[in-house]
Design a protein around this motif. Sequence first.
Motif, PDB file in Angstrom:
ATOM      1  N   ASP A  40      12.586 -15.153  -3.850  1.00 26.93           N
ATOM      2  CA  ASP A  40      12.593 -13.971  -4.721  1.00 26.93           C
ATOM      3  C   ASP A  40      11.190 -13.648  -5.215  1.00 26.93           C
ATOM      4  OD1 ASP A  40      15.259 -13.564  -4.407  1.00 26.93           O
ATOM      5  OD2 ASP A  40      15.846 -14.644  -6.215  1.00 26.93           O
ATOM      6  N   VAL A  41      10.438 -14.708  -5.545  1.00 28.44           N
ATOM      7  CA  VAL A  41       9.067 -14.488  -6.011  1.00 28.44           C
ATOM      8  C   VAL A  41       8.238 -13.915  -4.867  1.00 28.44           C
ATOM      9  CG1 VAL A  41       6.992 -15.604  -6.914  1.00 28.44           C
ATOM     10  CG2 VAL A  41       9.241 -16.311  -7.727  1.00 28.44           C
ATOM     11  N   LYS A  42       8.474 -14.441  -3.677  1.00 24.41           N
ATOM     12  CA  LYS A  42       7.752 -13.970  -2.494  1.00 24.41           C
ATOM     13  C   LYS A  42       8.056 -12.487  -2.238  1.00 24.41           C
ATOM     14  CE  LYS A  42       5.491 -15.938   1.046  1.00 24.41           C
ATOM     15  NZ  LYS A  42       4.914 -17.221   1.293  1.00 24.41           N
ATOM     16  N   ARG A  43       9.326 -12.131  -2.355  1.00 22.04           N
ATOM     17  CA  ARG A  43       9.727 -10.737  -2.120  1.00 22.04           C
ATOM     18  C   ARG A  43       8.998  -9.806  -3.101  1.00 22.04           C
ATOM     19  NH1 ARG A  43      15.379 -11.362  -2.381  1.00 22.04           N
ATOM     20  NH2 ARG A  43      15.131 -12.671  -0.557  1.00 22.04           N
ATOM     21  N   MET A  44       8.870 -10.280  -4.335  1.00 21.47           N
ATOM     22  CA  MET A  44       8.213  -9.494  -5.378  1.00 21.47           C
ATOM     23  C   MET A  44       6.728  -9.340  -5.070  1.00 21.47           C
ATOM     24  SD  MET A  44       9.353 -10.489  -9.116  1.00 21.47           S
ATOM     25  CE  MET A  44       9.021  -9.519 -10.569  1.00 21.47           C
ATOM     26  N   SER A  45       6.076 -10.452  -4.730  1.00 25.41           N
ATOM     27  CA  SER A  45       4.628 -10.398  -4.512  1.00 25.41           C
ATOM     28  C   SER A  45       4.315  -9.614  -3.242  1.00 25.41           C
ATOM     29  CB  SER A  45       4.046 -11.803  -4.445  1.00 25.41           C
ATOM     30  OG  SER A  45       4.555 -12.504  -3.348  1.00 25.41           O
ATOM     31  N   ALA A  47       6.068  -7.040  -2.140  1.00 24.18           N
ATOM     32  CA  ALA A  47       6.221  -5.619  -2.489  1.00 24.18           C
ATOM     33  C   ALA A  47       4.949  -5.109  -3.144  1.00 24.18           C
ATOM     34  CB  ALA A  47       7.411  -5.438  -3.426  1.00 24.18           C
TER      35      ALA A  47
ATOM     36  N   GLN B  14      11.405  -4.141  -7.272  1.00 18.75           N
ATOM     37  CA  GLN B  14      11.055  -5.556  -7.409  1.00 18.75           C
ATOM     38  C   GLN B  14      10.454  -5.859  -8.784  1.00 18.75           C
ATOM     39  OE1 GLN B  14      11.575  -8.254  -5.479  1.00 18.75           O
ATOM     40  NE2 GLN B  14      12.798  -6.998  -4.125  1.00 18.75           N
ATOM     41  N   SER B  45      -0.790 -11.398  -6.700  1.00 21.86           N
ATOM     42  CA  SER B  45       0.452 -11.800  -6.048  1.00 21.86           C
ATOM     43  C   SER B  45       0.386 -13.264  -5.627  1.00 21.86           C
ATOM     44  CB  SER B  45       0.734 -10.894  -4.849  1.00 21.86           C
ATOM     45  OG  SER B  45      -0.260 -11.047  -3.870  1.00 21.86           O
ATOM     46  N   ASN B  49       2.898 -16.413  -6.413  1.00 23.03           N
ATOM     47  CA  ASN B  49       3.467 -17.311  -5.404  1.00 23.03           C
ATOM     48  C   ASN B  49       3.159 -18.774  -5.701  1.00 23.03           C
ATOM     49  OD1 ASN B  49       4.747 -15.452  -3.758  1.00 23.03           O
ATOM     50  ND2 ASN B  49       2.872 -14.985  -2.645  1.00 23.03           N
TER      51      ASN B  49
END
Lengths: 205, 205
Positions: A40-45, A47, B14, B45, B49
């Motif tokens: 989820d953190v990866k998806r956010m960063s 984006a 996000q 970002s 991560n």
Amino acid sequence: MNYPSETIANAVEQLSRFPGVGKKTALRLVLYLLRQNPEDVKRMSEAMNRLKTDVKYCEVCGNISDQPKCRICLSPRRDASVVCVVRDFQDIMAIENTGQYSGVYHVLGGVISPLEGIGPDEIRIAELIERVDKGEISEVLLALSANMEGDTTSFYIARKLETKPVKISAIARGISVGGELEYADEITLGRSIMQRIPYRSDSEF
Amino acid sequence: MNYPSETIANAVEQLSRFPGVGKKTALRLVLYLLRQNPEDVKRMSEAMNRLKTDVKYCEVCGNISDQPKCRICLSPRRDASVVCVVRDFQDIMAIENTGQYSGVYHVLGGVISPLEGIGPDEIRIAELIERVDKGEISEVLLALSANMEGDTTSFYIARKLETKPVKISAIARGISVGGELEYADEITLGRSIMQRIPYRSDSEF
């Protein structure tokens, strides 16, 4: 603040760069991220990163777009002979949300501001004149903010276009819908009297 | 909202996952990122991560740490015979900021909460008892929030430790320093009367 680790301190430091986010809020965001799944953190960063790699600008109007031309310029339902001049793509979002405009846009990317060192050549005025010179535009609607920079920019554009066969209009200024007269500032009230319109009892928003 | 591109829509989606960040605030953050250099966005970002890849927990106390043991547990200036029991690493940060505590910590990682399905085995109580059983600890200072979950957890830990040769204490509850008596809630005021201490005219914070 004594952060327990460099990683936390660094993340707080980085997230507090966001406008309106101080160290305390940044720490709250960090705590939230610590509780999330790595994916989820990866998806956010990702984006966030994609904003700098994937966002393109429409080659016609300068609006943000995923393709070379934006959705609005590509739409056959839009009247390409009316061009609304705005500062930023947020202004397009605001106008689109009204559902009252069916023309196309031209994004300047800024307004003339001598104080900030932004002159007419720093913003997309030449591109606007070029579009007008192609002869397919019948009206240019100026929709800039009613402050000194916006007014200066509108004035400059109107002067540049006055010899061209194009109608120049500007969005109406006045008392906001539902606004009380007694709370309106005098400049707005003054403008709304100067620029009064014929009364129609069936006029609606 | 009509976002001009999928990339923007996705980034807004996000970023609005952050607590206290709605769609409008997320859009403001996105606009900020659009104006930054790609490297700056990348740095931000990556810091996010790293929270999921680099953050480790101290093998002694459970505090967040970059190394196997945290700074506090490693410090020769800390009194390892006094252990302060807290819920989260933020509580450690709060206590450290007072500069009034020189012992070490034990992070539970939560409090007993039947409503949320968190029982004594879900939090690090067994690890605390293990530390006490090693015989090097003389005092356990309970520093949990004064609500039902915190009180339940303190009570449970105190019962578990009552047969062991260790002093059990709890942080004082009472009127906050600088607080007005008339605005204090009656439970706090009641506790501060019940748990009154000998008066010393030279007592300071």
